[in-house]
Design a protein around this motif. Structure first.
Motif, PDB file in Angstrom:
ATOM      1  N   ARG A  36      21.100  -0.149 -24.616  1.00 29.44           N
ATOM      2  CA  ARG A  36      20.982  -1.444 -23.935  1.00 29.44           C
ATOM      3  C   ARG A  36      21.370  -2.589 -24.873  1.00 29.44           C
ATOM      4  NH1 ARG A  36      16.141   0.865 -21.919  1.00 29.44           N
ATOM      5  NH2 ARG A  36      14.945  -0.240 -23.520  1.00 29.44           N
ATOM      6  N   THR A  37      20.931  -2.506 -26.105  1.00 25.96           N
ATOM      7  CA  THR A  37      21.260  -3.554 -27.086  1.00 25.96           C
ATOM      8  C   THR A  37      22.755  -3.613 -27.343  1.00 25.96           C
ATOM      9  OG1 THR A  37      19.100  -3.264 -28.149  1.00 25.96           O
ATOM     10  CG2 THR A  37      20.809  -4.376 -29.422  1.00 25.96           C
ATOM     11  N   ALA A  38      23.394  -2.443 -27.427  1.00 24.72           N
ATOM     12  CA  ALA A  38      24.825  -2.400 -27.718  1.00 24.72           C
ATOM     13  C   ALA A  38      25.663  -2.860 -26.527  1.00 24.72           C
ATOM     14  CB  ALA A  38      25.229  -0.980 -28.125  1.00 24.72           C
ATOM     15  N   VAL A  39      25.232  -2.516 -25.320  1.00 29.71           N
ATOM     16  CA  VAL A  39      26.016  -2.850 -24.116  1.00 29.71           C
ATOM     17  C   VAL A  39      25.866  -4.320 -23.749  1.00 29.71           C
ATOM     18  CG1 VAL A  39      26.209  -2.400 -21.643  1.00 29.71           C
ATOM     19  CG2 VAL A  39      25.960  -0.487 -23.230  1.00 29.71           C
ATOM     20  N   GLN A  40      24.655  -4.858 -23.849  1.00 26.84           N
ATOM     21  CA  GLN A  40      24.378  -6.274 -23.573  1.00 26.84           C
ATOM     22  C   GLN A  40      24.816  -6.704 -22.169  1.00 26.84           C
ATOM     23  OE1 GLN A  40      26.146  -8.640 -26.683  1.00 26.84           O
ATOM     24  NE2 GLN A  40      24.884  -7.741 -28.310  1.00 26.84           N
ATOM     25  N   GLU A  41      24.757  -5.749 -21.212  1.00 27.02           N
ATOM     26  CA  GLU A  41      25.086  -6.034 -19.812  1.00 27.02           C
ATOM     27  C   GLU A  41      26.514  -6.552 -19.624  1.00 27.02           C
ATOM     28  OE1 GLU A  41      22.112  -8.622 -18.225  1.00 27.02           O
ATOM     29  OE2 GLU A  41      20.522  -7.112 -18.352  1.00 27.02           O
ATOM     30  N   LYS A  42      27.410  -6.203 -20.566  1.00 26.69           N
ATOM     31  CA  LYS A  42      28.796  -6.670 -20.467  1.00 26.69           C
ATOM     32  C   LYS A  42      29.737  -5.621 -19.889  1.00 26.69           C
ATOM     33  CE  LYS A  42      28.497 -10.120 -24.170  1.00 26.69           C
ATOM     34  NZ  LYS A  42      29.058 -10.590 -25.476  1.00 26.69           N
ATOM     35  N   ALA A  50      22.930   5.832 -17.692  1.00 35.91           N
ATOM     36  CA  ALA A  50      23.865   5.303 -16.700  1.00 35.91           C
ATOM     37  C   ALA A  50      23.201   4.246 -15.824  1.00 35.91           C
ATOM     38  CB  ALA A  50      24.412   6.454 -15.850  1.00 35.91           C
ATOM     39  N   LEU A  51      22.004   4.549 -15.287  1.00 33.59           N
ATOM     40  CA  LEU A  51      21.341   3.622 -14.384  1.00 33.59           C
ATOM     41  C   LEU A  51      21.008   2.293 -15.049  1.00 33.59           C
ATOM     42  CD1 LEU A  51      18.892   5.976 -12.442  1.00 33.59           C
ATOM     43  CD2 LEU A  51      20.922   4.843 -11.555  1.00 33.59           C
ATOM     44  N   GLU A  52      20.601   2.343 -16.317  1.00 31.97           N
ATOM     45  CA  GLU A  52      20.233   1.114 -17.012  1.00 31.97           C
ATOM     46  C   GLU A  52      21.443   0.277 -17.390  1.00 31.97           C
ATOM     47  OE1 GLU A  52      17.771   2.021 -20.329  1.00 31.97           O
ATOM     48  OE2 GLU A  52      16.222   3.012 -19.139  1.00 31.97           O
ATOM     49  N   ASN A  53      22.627   0.852 -17.217  1.00 35.41           N
ATOM     50  CA  ASN A  53      23.843   0.128 -17.625  1.00 35.41           C
ATOM     51  C   ASN A  53      24.901   0.188 -16.527  1.00 35.41           C
ATOM     52  OD1 ASN A  53      23.261  -0.514 -20.661  1.00 35.41           O
ATOM     53  ND2 ASN A  53      22.691   1.647 -20.414  1.00 35.41           N
TER      54      ASN A  53
END
Length: 970
Positions: A431-437, A458-461
């Motif tokens: 989650r920290t690495a993806v940052q919802e981007k 997958a679901l969280e991102n």
């Protein structure tokens, strides 16, 4: 009680073909094959006669799909041919995304109805070690979960199993796919599958594939054509309605396989759709919105492939993965940017940045893929962080298209073994690495994968997870998964509705929309009578923004939806007739009843999915608890078996001699703390409500609070009733008047309520029990109905006996049903529908129905007794000669007049030649939930009823004699 807390997972492989030799010996009447004996092959006879386990006489599967929402009912009749008791195993594979909504067994003439109950909160285990799989979670090997129930079947007896489940079909690659697993594990005497598809839009591109086994390979005779439907399949497609039947006899089954593992029956179809806002279905205060635009230019994508090359990938796995990646590389479009990462102990980048799709870059990438060699462990954490870093760096450059879609495709066949191995930490780091981007799409291959980790990742991102079984064709499945997400058409999709017109809308904001998929949103209308609903869709496509909006005419959509729902529910009761072995359980009626509210079921289904997904993405424990509570409440409301609920069913007990054990005594289940179910009894003479027992009742429909809304399913009941002490209320249709009276009987008295034996053949009697009066009452004794019998003599004699604890149905079969569960059963002309802990509806033929309320107390006081309330629902089938305390008024004409001196006028009723003094009162019915204004006759209804009270006393509960008709006069 048997507590079914987790679905049992099985992976079934079809046996090979064998030569079939015909024989004319052996008597197989027990198997009820429906075939001429001389036509039964010798090998089939040998297999059947050698079976030691109970034989499946019938397996009937019926699916109705209404606008992509599928209701499936499975009916299995199993015969124990031996004199000793034997274990019968019912198992059936359901799609992993479906929810079981009912399970019922009929064993030895008794009905065992399951209940869906909330799971107790689990205590977190030390170090958060892996725990047993939740019921409803996905299998590690396939997209099917196997429901399994084993019970002892008495000697020379049958067991009948009934299972229903529901699912919303997902559109992938421009098609909906419905899969029916046909794996009874033995040859079946009568096997049938009926699928009906009904849609608002025209059905197109319909195809039925050959039977396929777990590998995706057709399990059919070698002589069959590749793409031909299975043998005996009949397809009828008429615009908006399509029907498909599959009914191979036992010889035809044996030609496919003698093991009883026929495979998956797969139907694919799509519907024609208009461009624009999409299709909106409206029904009973709920709506479902299907949005699947097409003919849009593809949005450029930025993709990083993260590939597991640990030692466990050696052999077929890495070869099939490479083959799929070679094909995927060829499908990348100009304008896309990509990169590859391989990982085992360490992470290896193909390039240090994302590169554009050019012939040279594609050629070099294929070289990199070709050189991949499995070795070492599995460092999932570093791999996902490296891939995320590459995407983040590219998106921060001026080269990146602001409207492009970015994603990671992550593939592994194992659990984390190197570096960070704690799932919770890996998920937090991701989650920290993806940052919802961007979105993360995960793929798991084989049996050793931590699918829970991949699913949550997958679901969280904003991605999704796909599993590939150990022996599946990974090349085809990997390519198919990429095709699903390889063509993004829209990003940042938001669907809005008139703010004050809807509430409790399911997920309506989406990161991406991929070609060939579909977005589905459901919600509740705040105003059912509103004329229109304003819908607005905003999204981005490549270098421009898209805005779609329209006003949807709600009444027109309601009418259109009702039409195709009626077509769908009609299909449930039409067509193939149920065999005698299962006709006692009207599964088609039960399924049709819930299908009529399909828009609400879709809303409930999606809301549960949203709640389960939201609990995984919750940032605080409080948020997680709220989402779990909401999802759990909805699961109970719609009777869904989900990861938050358990399926609980009592198992039959069989004695050592092979016979059924006596039926257990079922205690009434509690409704609420110290709850009392009473119809607020009134005093016999003055009609004033007593002060006791005015608390919550057990006869109201089950409801669950979701947010600020209360979900209820009320029943429709007429005023004509006998409830409480007992108090009689009679609605006289011909005079448009309501009269009421009390009957002060004695405990043990049996009263004639409805007597129409000579005409419709229907008789209803009620037996009284006594209870002391509450403190402060001038009465010494109160009486209530604790048993009601309904006897039917046409066309054959049958009866139903109802008590607060159980229902006995004795018609074509004798069955004992517990009142704590919800079930619908038919025997001959009688149908019993029990709403657990609430009410029992008895239907006779098509135009007579009675409703019996179940009044239970928890921690009752001495003056409180569990009892029944009797209401007439539909009396059209009763004759004008009908009699009894209630029945005599159904066709009566009663007049209202003034009587007495000018100084003291009074109101009287004119009944035949009799004059009855009455006073106006207000009565409470339906456990005090409704008030009825009525004209009250005193003194045990003297002069109101024909004859005297004693004329209505019956010698026993099943007496069908007419009460003498007196000639009351002044």
């Amino acid at each position: 009680m048997f507590r079914f807390t987790s679905v049992v997972f099985c992976f079934l492989v079809a046996a090979g073909e064998r030569d079939i030799v015909f024989d004319e010996d052996l008597d197989l009447t027990d198997f009820d094959l429906g075939l001429a004996p001389r036509r039964v092959p010798r090998q089939v006879k040998t297999i059947l006669t050698k079976e030691s386990k109970p034989h499946i006489q019938e397996l009937s599967i019926k699916t109705t799909i209404i606008s992509r929402y599928a209701f499936t009912a499975v009916h299995c009749a199993m015969l124990n041919r031996h004199s000793a008791a034997a274990e019968g195993v019912f198992q059936y594979a359901i799609p992993s995304g479906a929810y079981i909504s009912n399970f019922t067994m009929i064993v030895g003439g008794r009905v065992y109805q399951s209940e869906i109950k909330a799971k107790e909160k689990r205590v977190k285990q030390e170090n958060d070690k892996a725990r047993s799989t939740d019921s409803g979670d996905k299998s590690n090997e396939s997209d099917l979960e196997v429901f399994r129930m084993a019970v002892k079947i008495p000697g020379r007896n049958r067991a009948i199993f009934f299972l229903t489940y529901e699912e919303l079909l997902q559109r992938r690659l421009g098609r909906y796919e419905h899969v029916t697993s046909i794996r009874p594990m033995q040859l079946v005497s009568r096997l049938s599958l009926d699928i009906t598809i009904v849609d608002h839009s025209r059905i197109g591109h319909l195809e039925v594939l050959p039977l396929r086994n777990g590998k995706g390979i057709t399990a059919a005779p070698k002589t069959a054509a590749k793409l031909e439907p299975p043998i005996t399949t009949v397809i009828k497609n008429e615009k908006n309605v399509c029907s498909i039947t599959f009914s191979p006899n036992i010889v035809q089954q044996a030609k496919i396989t003698t093991s009883g593992v026929l495979g998956d029956f797969v139907v694919r179809y799509d519907v024609e759709r208009e461009l624009g806002i999409g299709d909106i279905q409206v029904l009973n205060g709920h709506f479902v919105h299907y949005f699947a635009p097409k003919d849009l230019p593809a949005v450029p994508k930025n993709v990083v492939f993260v590939i597991d090359t640990s030692a466990s990938m050696i052999g077929t796995k890495i070869k099939q993965t490479k083959d799929a990646l070679f094909t995927i590389l060829s499908d990348l479009r100009p304008g896309d940017h990509f990169n590859f990462i391989s990982f085992s102990n360490k992470v290896k980048e193909w390039r240090n940045r994302l590169v554009p799709v050019t012939p040279l870059n594609v050629r070099d990438a294929k070289k990199f893929i070709y050189t991949l060699a499995p070795t070492g462990g599995t460092n999932i954490n570093s791999a996902i962080e490296t891939g995320s870093s590459l995407l983040q760096e590219y998106l921060s450059t001026s080269e990146a298209n602001p409207n492009s879609v970015s994603l990671i495709i992550f593939l592994t066949d194992g659990r984390p073994t190197v570096g960070e191995v704690q799932s919770g930490t890996i998920l937090g780091n991701t989650r920290t690495a993806v940052q919802e981007k961007f979105c993360v799409f995960t793929i798991g291959i084989g049996n050793d994968v931590d699918y829970r980790l991949l699913d949550r990742m997958a679901l969280e991102n904003c991605g999704m997870m796909r599993r590939i079984s150990e022996d599946a064709d990974a090349t085809a499945m990997l390519k198919g998964f990429y095709d699903e997400i390889g063509t993004p058409l829209l990003s940042d999709i938001r669907i809005n509705y008139t703010e004050d017109s809807v509430q409790y809308v399911t997920q309506h904001v989406f990161t991406n929309y991929f070609n060939g998929s579909e977005i589905v949103v459901a919600g509740k209308l705040t105003n059912k009578s509103a004329e229109s609903l304003h819908v607005q869709v905003t999204a981005s496509n490549n270098d421009k923004s898209i805005l779609l909006e329209t006003d949807v005419p709600l009444r027109h959509r309601q009418t259109e939806t009702e039409k195709h729902v009626h077509a769908a529910t009609s299909s449930l009761t039409g067509g193939r007739q149920a065999s005698s072995s299962i006709s006692s359980y009207r599964w088609d009626v039960a399924l049709g009843a819930i299908a009529e509210d399909f828009t609400e079921r879709v809303w409930g289904f999606l809301s549960v999915k949203d709640g389960l997904r939201a609990r995984l993405t919750s940032k605080t424990s409080r948020e997680r608890e709220e989402h779990m509570k909401q999802a759990s409440n909805l699961s109970l409301t719609y009777n869904f078996l989900t990861p938050l609920t358990n399926l609980v069913v009592e198992k039959p007990e069989v004695q050592p001699d092979g016979t059924m054990a006596p039926a257990p005594t079922v205690s009434p289940a509690p409704v609420g703390e110290d709850s009392a179910a009473n119809s607020l009894p009134e005093d016999a003479e003055d009609g004033q409500p007593q002060k006791a027992d005015q608390r919550s009742t057990g006869s109201s429909s089950k409801s669950n609070a979701v947010g600020n809304t209360l979900l209820k399913k009320p029943i429709t009941i007429s005023k004509t009733s006998a409830d409480g002490d007992p108090h009689f209320v009679v609605e006289i249709p011909l005079s448009k008047l309501t009269v009421c009276f009390n009957i002060n009987g004695e405990p043990g008295h049996i009263l004639s309520l409805v007597s129409d034996h000579k005409n419709s053949g229907v008789t209803v009697n009620g037996k009284l029990i006594g209870a002391p009066a509450p403190p402060g009452s001038h009465k010494q004794l109160r009486t209530y109905f604790n048993t009601i019998t309904i006897v039917v003599d046409h066309p054959k004699r049958a009866y139903i006996e109802v008590t607060p604890k159980k229902v006995i149905l004795d018609g074509k079969d004798r069955m004992v049903l517990g009142c704590q569960s919800t079930v619908t059963v038919t025997s001959g002309v009688l149908t019993v529908a029990i709403v657990g802990k609430s009410n029992v509806t008895v239907t006779v033929g098509d135009n007579i129905s009675f409703i019996i309320l179940l009044h239970h107390y928890k921690n009752p006081a001495p003056y409180q007794k569990d009892h029944l309330g009797f209401y007439i629902g539909n009396s059209k089938g009763l004759s004008p000669n009908c009699h009894g305390l209630l029945g005599q008024f159904l066709y009566e004409e009663v007049g209202l007049a003034q009587s007495g001196a000018d100084m003291a006028p009074s109101t009287v009723l004119k009944v035949k030649e009799r004059t009855v003094p009455v006073v106006q009162k207000t009565r409470k019915i339906l456990s005090g939930t409704q008030s009825v204004d009525c004209w009250f006759a005193r003194n045990n209804a003297a002069k109101l009823i024909d004859g005297q009270y004693e004329d209505y006393l019956m010698p026993h509960m099943f007496d069908t004699g007419h009460s003498p008709h007196g000639t009351n006069t002044l």
